[in-house]
Motif scaffolding. Structure first.
Motif, PDB file in Angstrom:
ATOM      1  N   PHE A  10      32.972  34.450  35.943  1.00  0.00           N
ATOM      2  CA  PHE A  10      33.556  34.111  37.207  1.00  0.00           C
ATOM      3  C   PHE A  10      32.572  33.452  38.266  1.00  0.00           C
ATOM      4  O   PHE A  10      32.091  34.320  38.831  1.00  0.00           O
ATOM      5  N   THR A  17      30.536  36.765  38.496  1.00  0.00           N
ATOM      6  CA  THR A  17      31.147  38.100  38.416  1.00  0.00           C
ATOM      7  C   THR A  17      31.128  38.258  36.144  1.00  0.00           C
ATOM      8  O   THR A  17      31.395  36.908  36.138  1.00  0.00           O
ATOM      9  N   ALA A  19      33.242  39.714  33.857  1.00  0.00           N
ATOM     10  CA  ALA A  19      34.265  40.003  33.885  1.00  0.00           C
ATOM     11  C   ALA A  19      34.084  40.397  32.321  1.00  0.00           C
ATOM     12  O   ALA A  19      34.418  41.793  32.047  1.00  0.00           O
ATOM     13  N   PRO A  38      38.753  51.809  32.808  1.00  0.00           N
ATOM     14  CA  PRO A  38      38.767  51.873  34.397  1.00  0.00           C
ATOM     15  C   PRO A  38      39.035  50.370  35.046  1.00  0.00           C
ATOM     16  O   PRO A  38      38.694  49.649  34.205  1.00  0.00           O
ATOM     17  N   GLY A  40      38.625  47.415  36.801  1.00  0.00           N
ATOM     18  CA  GLY A  40      37.983  46.089  37.178  1.00  0.00           C
ATOM     19  C   GLY A  40      36.985  45.871  35.494  1.00  0.00           C
ATOM     20  O   GLY A  40      35.685  45.207  35.491  1.00  0.00           O
ATOM     21  N   CYS A  41      37.326  46.736  34.510  1.00  0.00           N
ATOM     22  CA  CYS A  41      36.257  46.816  33.820  1.00  0.00           C
ATOM     23  C   CYS A  41      36.899  45.415  32.372  1.00  0.00           C
ATOM     24  O   CYS A  41      36.296  44.887  31.674  1.00  0.00           O
ATOM     25  N   GLY A  42      37.653  44.432  32.873  1.00  0.00           N
ATOM     26  CA  GLY A  42      38.014  43.197  32.392  1.00  0.00           C
ATOM     27  C   GLY A  42      39.201  43.284  31.362  1.00  0.00           C
ATOM     28  O   GLY A  42      39.601  42.523  30.615  1.00  0.00           O
ATOM     29  N   SER A  44      42.065  42.733  32.033  1.00  0.00           N
ATOM     30  CA  SER A  44      43.608  41.264  32.524  1.00  0.00           C
ATOM     31  C   SER A  44      43.137  40.466  31.954  1.00  0.00           C
ATOM     32  O   SER A  44      43.029  39.121  31.254  1.00  0.00           O
ATOM     33  N   THR A  45      41.465  40.333  32.480  1.00  0.00           N
ATOM     34  CA  THR A  45      40.176  38.798  31.905  1.00  0.00           C
ATOM     35  C   THR A  45      40.352  38.963  30.483  1.00  0.00           C
ATOM     36  O   THR A  45      40.842  37.853  29.335  1.00  0.00           O
TER      37      THR A  45
HETATM   38  P1  ADP Z   1      40.678  45.166  34.524  1.00  0.00           P
HETATM   39  O1  ADP Z   1      42.503  44.291  34.404  1.00  0.00           O
HETATM   40  O2  ADP Z   1      40.140  45.726  33.715  1.00  0.00           O
HETATM   41  O3  ADP Z   1      41.330  45.795  36.435  1.00  0.00           O
HETATM   42  P2  ADP Z   1      39.758  42.323  35.783  1.00  0.00           P
HETATM   43  O4  ADP Z   1      40.253  41.672  34.029  1.00  0.00           O
HETATM   44  O5  ADP Z   1      41.285  41.842  36.888  1.00  0.00           O
HETATM   45  O6  ADP Z   1      39.530  44.063  35.226  1.00  0.00           O
HETATM   46  O7  ADP Z   1      38.646  42.320  36.302  1.00  0.00           O
HETATM   47  C1  ADP Z   1      37.241  42.092  35.832  1.00  0.00           C
HETATM   48  C2  ADP Z   1      36.220  41.280  36.411  1.00  0.00           C
HETATM   49  O8  ADP Z   1      36.604  40.462  37.082  1.00  0.00           O
HETATM   50  C3  ADP Z   1      36.618  42.716  38.154  1.00  0.00           C
HETATM   51  O9  ADP Z   1      35.430  42.565  38.865  1.00  0.00           O
HETATM   52  C4  ADP Z   1      36.954  41.262  38.941  1.00  0.00           C
HETATM   53  O10 ADP Z   1      36.803  41.515  40.371  1.00  0.00           O
HETATM   54  C5  ADP Z   1      36.990  40.078  38.136  1.00  0.00           C
HETATM   55  N1  ADP Z   1      37.632  38.806  38.233  1.00  0.00           N
HETATM   56  C6  ADP Z   1      38.912  39.053  37.857  1.00  0.00           C
HETATM   57  N2  ADP Z   1      39.751  37.668  38.338  1.00  0.00           N
HETATM   58  C7  ADP Z   1      38.538  36.971  38.878  1.00  0.00           C
HETATM   59  C8  ADP Z   1      39.416  35.961  39.332  1.00  0.00           C
HETATM   60  N3  ADP Z   1      39.577  35.297  39.406  1.00  0.00           N
HETATM   61  N4  ADP Z   1      37.621  35.223  40.047  1.00  0.00           N
HETATM   62  C9  ADP Z   1      36.154  36.335  40.716  1.00  0.00           C
HETATM   63  N5  ADP Z   1      36.596  38.019  39.918  1.00  0.00           N
HETATM   64  C10 ADP Z   1      37.719  37.300  38.832  1.00  0.00           C
END
Ligand code: ADP
Ligand code: ADP
Length: 230
Positions: A10, A17, A19, A38, A40-42, A44-45
């Motif tokens: 991102f 970042t 991800a 944990p 923030g580990c990615g 949802s991404t």
């Molecule tokens: P999880 O689902 O494991 O909590 P995420 O996939 O939401 O983790 O996020 C992984 C990393 O990517 C985090 O550091 C988050 O801040 C970053 N991130 C997720 N979506 C975005 C976005 N749209 N823009 C910038 N950073 C993002």
């Protein structure tokens, strides 16, 4: 699903970042995979990429034999509808539509006729034990009931794949277990399931657990073979 050397970065004006960093995951037809790790580990991404909501920055993504990693939004949407059903922690039902109408919506997008829609919706509502609430609106239902409606909506068009993002996160243990049993039943009938969860108890329903940390797969744990009775 074949994901190889997948990266998702991102970029905002100043911050970059990473991800997902070099993720490799293969998921077989009919498998039930839990993704843990944990905050923030990615997770949802990864689910967003698997669900064709977002493209990876780099790497390979084969969905049902087709390379889909760099598809345009329009084509991703087309492939998603009918192939992939989503279940979320916060249910994501449409407040202005009643139970019947929420579940009917995907069939309207897919241009089913009214008579067919009615039959299909009634059948799935009955199956999810929520038929008696067909005229109610989401706000009039308990969390467990809302999630059963959301699952009905996710499966109404017979998707090959269900993606669930903490499906029991807002439920008490009784309703949570009921949701997990419904997902397991759908999986036994052949639907592939990928679920993000923080709950060890939920992960026990899966065939395999993939542990993510800092955007990488660190360990994988086989729980059971496809076809095993839980
Ligand atoms: P999880 O689902 O494991 O909590 P995420 O996939 O939401 O983790 O996020 C992984 C990393 O990517 C985090 O550091 C988050 O801040 C970053 N991130 C997720 N979506 C975005 C976005 N749209 N823009 C910038 N950073 C993002
Ligand atoms: P509430 O008491 O919050 O209104 P419901 O009436 O939806 O909840 O359901 C209470 C319990 O009865 C739930 O566990 C649900 O699974 C079960 N149930 C509801 N309708 C049916 C049905 N048609 N067949 C089998 N079980 C049902």
């Amino acid at each position: 699903i074949k994901i190889e050397k997948l990266k998702k970065i991102f970029r905002t004006e100043e911050i970059e970042t990473s991800a997902l960093n070099n993720v490799n995951i293969h998921i077989n037809k009919g498998e039930f995979v839990a993704i843990m790790g944990p905050s923030g580990c990615g997770k949802s991404t990864l689910l967003n990429v698997i669900g064709l909501l977002d493209n990876p920055t780099e790497g390979k993504y084969l969905f049902d034999g087709e390379e889909v990693g760099q598809l345009k939004e329009r084509n991703r949407t087309k492939l998603r509808k009918g192939n992939i059903g989503f279940v979320f922690q916060s249910f994501n039902l449409i407040d202005e539509l009643n139970v019947f109408e929420n579940v009917e919506l995907p069939l309207i997008y897919l241009k089913y006729k009214a008579k067919e829609r009615k039959e299909m919706v009634e059948e799935v509502l009955h199956r999810m034990k929520i038929g008696h609430r067909r005229k109610h609106f989401p706000q009039q239902l308990s969390g467990g009931q809302q999630q059963r409606v959301a699952i009905a909506r996710a499966v109404i068009a017979n998707p090959k794949l269900i993606l669930a993002d903490e499906p029991t996160g807002n439920l008490d243990s009784k309703n949570g277990q009921e949701v997990m049993k419904l997902l397991t039943e759908l999986n036994r009938e052949g639907t592939t399931i990928v679920m993000v969860t923080h709950s060890m108890r939920d992960a026990d329903y899966a065939h395999r657990v993939v542990n993510l940390f800092d955007g990488q797969v660190i360990t994988e744990e086989m729980k059971k073979e496809i076809g095993d009775i839980a």
